[in-house]
Design an enzyme around this catalytic site. Structure first.
Site, PDB file in Angstrom:
ATOM      1  N   LYS A  79       0.853  -1.195   0.000  1.00 26.32           N
ATOM      2  CA  LYS A  79       0.000   0.000   0.000  1.00 26.32           C
ATOM      3  C   LYS A  79       0.880   1.232   0.000  1.00 26.32           C
ATOM      4  O   LYS A  79       2.041   1.175   0.420  1.00 26.32           O
ATOM      5  CB  LYS A  79      -0.881   0.029   1.254  1.00 26.32           C
ATOM      6  CG  LYS A  79      -2.145   0.854   1.098  1.00 26.32           C
ATOM      7  CD  LYS A  79      -3.202   0.128   0.284  1.00 26.32           C
ATOM      8  CE  LYS A  79      -4.459   0.932   0.094  1.00 26.32           C
ATOM      9  NZ  LYS A  79      -5.548   0.092  -0.440  1.00 26.32           N
TER      10      LYS A  79
ATOM     11  N   ASN B 157     -16.061   6.095  -5.648  1.00 23.73           N
ATOM     12  CA  ASN B 157     -16.024   5.005  -6.628  1.00 23.73           C
ATOM     13  C   ASN B 157     -16.855   3.812  -6.157  1.00 23.73           C
ATOM     14  O   ASN B 157     -17.800   3.384  -6.827  1.00 23.73           O
ATOM     15  CB  ASN B 157     -14.557   4.608  -6.870  1.00 23.73           C
ATOM     16  CG  ASN B 157     -14.428   3.395  -7.774  1.00 23.73           C
ATOM     17  OD1 ASN B 157     -14.913   2.312  -7.449  1.00 23.73           O
ATOM     18  ND2 ASN B 157     -13.804   3.557  -8.913  1.00 23.73           N
TER      19      ASN B 157
ATOM     20  N   SER C  37      -7.853  -5.683 -11.087  1.00 25.55           N
ATOM     21  CA  SER C  37      -6.483  -5.169 -11.226  1.00 25.55           C
ATOM     22  C   SER C  37      -5.553  -6.298 -11.665  1.00 25.55           C
ATOM     23  O   SER C  37      -4.677  -6.122 -12.517  1.00 25.55           O
ATOM     24  CB  SER C  37      -5.969  -4.606  -9.897  1.00 25.55           C
ATOM     25  OG  SER C  37      -6.292  -3.247  -9.790  1.00 25.55           O
TER      26      SER C  37
HETATM   27  P1  NAD Z   1     -13.332   7.572  -3.191  1.00 25.18           P
HETATM   28  O1  NAD Z   1     -12.329   8.590  -2.854  1.00 25.18           O
HETATM   29  O2  NAD Z   1     -13.787   7.429  -4.590  1.00 25.18           O
HETATM   30  O3  NAD Z   1     -14.650   7.803  -2.273  1.00 25.18           O
HETATM   31  C1  NAD Z   1     -14.621   7.966  -0.885  1.00 25.18           C
HETATM   32  C2  NAD Z   1     -15.968   8.537  -0.471  1.00 25.18           C
HETATM   33  O4  NAD Z   1     -16.048   8.537   0.945  1.00 25.18           O
HETATM   34  C3  NAD Z   1     -16.204   9.976  -0.931  1.00 25.18           C
HETATM   35  O5  NAD Z   1     -17.529  10.093  -1.395  1.00 25.18           O
HETATM   36  C4  NAD Z   1     -16.055  10.781   0.357  1.00 25.18           C
HETATM   37  O6  NAD Z   1     -16.806  11.978   0.346  1.00 25.18           O
HETATM   38  C5  NAD Z   1     -16.616   9.793   1.344  1.00 25.18           C
HETATM   39  N1  NAD Z   1     -16.279  10.088   2.736  1.00 25.18           N
HETATM   40  C6  NAD Z   1     -15.104  10.504   3.254  1.00 25.18           C
HETATM   41  N2  NAD Z   1     -15.250  10.708   4.581  1.00 25.18           N
HETATM   42  C7  NAD Z   1     -16.528  10.400   4.875  1.00 25.18           C
HETATM   43  C8  NAD Z   1     -17.298  10.414   6.081  1.00 25.18           C
HETATM   44  N3  NAD Z   1     -16.747  10.785   7.233  1.00 25.18           N
HETATM   45  N4  NAD Z   1     -18.609  10.041   6.015  1.00 25.18           N
HETATM   46  C9  NAD Z   1     -19.169   9.655   4.854  1.00 25.18           C
HETATM   47  N5  NAD Z   1     -18.479   9.629   3.691  1.00 25.18           N
HETATM   48  C10 NAD Z   1     -17.196   9.999   3.713  1.00 25.18           C
HETATM   49  O7  NAD Z   1     -12.762   6.204  -2.611  1.00 25.18           O
HETATM   50  P2  NAD Z   1     -13.115   4.717  -3.053  1.00 25.18           P
HETATM   51  O8  NAD Z   1     -12.117   4.269  -4.036  1.00 25.18           O
HETATM   52  O9  NAD Z   1     -14.570   4.585  -3.331  1.00 25.18           O
HETATM   53  O10 NAD Z   1     -12.768   3.964  -1.679  1.00 25.18           O
HETATM   54  C11 NAD Z   1     -13.689   3.920  -0.594  1.00 25.18           C
HETATM   55  C12 NAD Z   1     -13.288   2.773   0.315  1.00 25.18           C
HETATM   56  O11 NAD Z   1     -13.256   1.576  -0.453  1.00 25.18           O
HETATM   57  C13 NAD Z   1     -11.899   2.898   0.955  1.00 25.18           C
HETATM   58  O12 NAD Z   1     -11.919   2.282   2.226  1.00 25.18           O
HETATM   59  C14 NAD Z   1     -11.029   2.107   0.015  1.00 25.18           C
HETATM   60  O13 NAD Z   1      -9.840   1.648   0.646  1.00 25.18           O
HETATM   61  C15 NAD Z   1     -11.990   0.984  -0.321  1.00 25.18           C
HETATM   62  N6  NAD Z   1     -11.639   0.254  -1.539  1.00 25.18           N
HETATM   63  C16 NAD Z   1     -11.636   0.872  -2.753  1.00 25.18           C
HETATM   64  C17 NAD Z   1     -11.287   0.133  -3.873  1.00 25.18           C
HETATM   65  C18 NAD Z   1     -11.311   0.724  -5.249  1.00 25.18           C
HETATM   66  O14 NAD Z   1     -11.067  -0.023  -6.198  1.00 25.18           O
HETATM   67  N7  NAD Z   1     -11.636   1.993  -5.424  1.00 25.18           N
HETATM   68  C19 NAD Z   1     -10.943  -1.204  -3.753  1.00 25.18           C
HETATM   69  C20 NAD Z   1     -10.982  -1.802  -2.505  1.00 25.18           C
HETATM   70  C21 NAD Z   1     -11.338  -1.053  -1.390  1.00 25.18           C
END
Ligand code: NAD
Length: 421
Positions: free
Chosen positions: A105, A219, A350
């Site tokens: 990471k 996302n 991925s």
């Molecule tokens: P992103 O940046 O696209 O979205 C994050 C969202 O969380 C945003 O809408 C943000 O406004 C919101 N957020 C932040 N703080 C918040 C709060 N206190 N209350 C409510 N909402 C809040 O990120 P993402 O890629 O969607 O990732 C989100 C989670 O999913 C993370 O934990 C990430 O590690 C996990 N994840 C993502 C992926 C991926 O492929 N994108 C894969 C595995 C895990």
């Protein structure tokens, strides 16, 4: 949450799983610590001519099962502890899915919303300049995470290619299609969770249609809302970092996605489409069947776990439920499909991208979806069966499943550790 680092809390899950297996103490000793974590200070030129520095990390937690794999997060609260914990989870996630990877990471301590696009590009390139000797297609393969996206992965892949002097698309996944990205990567995390819930719906005792609340609308959150709404389920509440909206009869997911695409918060839709504003911290306790945490770590904790009314929590975020909250949820018969399984669709596609880059032959979207569905259902079913057979939580079963594979690989590497100091 009680005292201790995020990694200490994550390791509780490892101990819980180890109690259900006859595992050599050497295996646990190896998995308790990150193999290497590199910290650097990135210096970039800002648009106003000044220089600014940002802390950045890359962690290769464990590479027993293959090159390390894991996203890069841009977040103002990023810390070394968080990076190592996320890399620990990646180690187990890749083993859960039987992908030929270890866990890694990276992060930059920055609020990317305060940077211009040019500053963001300079920062992304600086990250690769700093870590170009650590990453590599057979060594450590980054991807997007919170507040990073395919555009940033494209800049990073380009910077790496310039440094090594040849095209090397397999160094990073989540790239734009034009640079060797894979079809289906955009919604892969949510789609994996969606396939899992669909496959286990009867076992989970879920009726139809489902009422769903989604915490975090980036996302992962947007795509799960879209996929479930398209199947006729009702999205009753969503939140982002600036607030939440609620509509018991169903939110207009398209209107919410349009607002986000225009840079507005979900709360900006309150007052139209039947959406009512909701305090963000109330989302966890909303009346629903499925709660989908899709934001950050530790959002469901000792203080609010008792308010959860959902039958099922689908962890699309990494580490959204603390160990203390797990105990409360179990007492209240709330089933948790854990992060290392539920959100593993992202790393799985991925992996497909990396395979396609290396073979130079690209699959259709249907092929991607079908391969993802098969793996999610196969591993999800095996973990579900282990949970039932052993009478343990799905989370512990997922760790047992991964730990078995990690232990086998650690053993298969041989006994050289007995001879070298
Ligand atoms: P992103 O940046 O696209 O979205 C994050 C969202 O969380 C945003 O809408 C943000 O406004 C919101 N957020 C932040 N703080 C918040 C709060 N206190 N209350 C409510 N909402 C809040 O990120 P993402 O890629 O969607 O990732 C989100 C989670 O999913 C993370 O934990 C990430 O590690 C996990 N994840 C993502 C992926 C991926 O492929 N994108 C894969 C595995 C895990």
């Amino acid at each position: 949450m009680s005292e201790g680092s995020l990694l200490d809390h994550a390791l509780v899950r490892l101990d819980e799983a180890a109690a259900h297996l006859a595992i050599d103490a050497d295996v646990i000793e190896k998995l308790k610590y990150a193999r290497e974590t590199t910290k650097v200070r990135l210096m970039i030129r800002m648009d106003d001519g000044s220089r600014k520095s940002f802390l950045a990390w890359r962690c290769r937690y464990d590479d027993t099962r293959g090159p390390t794999k894991g996203g890069i997060r841009f977040h103002p609260d990023a810390t070394a502890d968080e990076v190592e914990t996320l890399a620990f989870w990646m180690t187990f996630k890749c083993a859960v899915m039987n992908l030929p990877y270890g866990g890694g990471k990276g992060a930059v301590q920055v609020d990317p919303r305060k940077l211009s696009k040019a500053e963001l590009e300079r920062l992304s390139r600086a990250y690769i300049q700093a870590f170009s000797r650590i990453i590599g297609p057979d060594r450590d393969i980054p991807a997007p995470d919170v507040y990073t996206n395919s555009m940033i992965m494209g800049w990073m892949a380009d910077e790496y290619a310039q440094i090594v002097g040849e095209a090397a698309p397999a160094v990073i996944t989540g790239k734009p299609l034009a640079l060797g990205g894979s079809l289906g990567r955009g919604d892969a995390t949510a789609r994996g969770g969606y396939y899992l819930v669909r496959h286990l719906a009867t076992d989970l005792g879920l009726g139809q249609p489902l009422k769903v609340a989604v915490q975090g609308f980036g996302n992962a959150g947007q795509h799960i809302a879209r996929l479930l709404a398209a199947d006729g389920h009702t999205i009753v509440a969503v939140s982002d970092s600036e607030g939440a909206v609620h509509a018991p009869a169903g939110l207009d997911v398209h209107a919410l996605m349009t607002a986000k695409a225009q840079g507005r918060s979900v709360a900006s839709t309150a007052g139209s489409h039947g959406h009512e504003r909701l305090a963000a911290e109330k989302l966890v306790g909303v009346d629903c069947d499925v709660l989908v945490p899709s934001a950050l770590e530790n959002m469901i904790h000792e203080g609010n776990a008792g308010t959860v009314r959902a039958k099922l929590i689908l962890e699309l975020a990494n580490g959204p439920v603390t160990a203390e909250a797990d105990a409360i949820l179990a007492r209240n018969s709330v089933i948790v499909l854990p992060d290392i399984l539920a959100n593993a669709g992202g790393v799985t596609v991925s992996y497909f991208e990396w395979v396609q880059n290396r073979q130079g032959y690209y699959w259709t979207l249907e092929e991607i979806h079908e391969r993802l569905r098969v793996i999610m259902e196969r591993e999800g079913r095996a973990i579900w069966n282990t949970a039932r057979e052993k009478g343990i939580s799905v989370r512990t079963a997922a760790y047992v499943h991964a730990l078995n594979r990690l232990a086998e690989a650690i053993e298969a590497h041989g006994t050289q550790n007995f001879f070298v100091s």
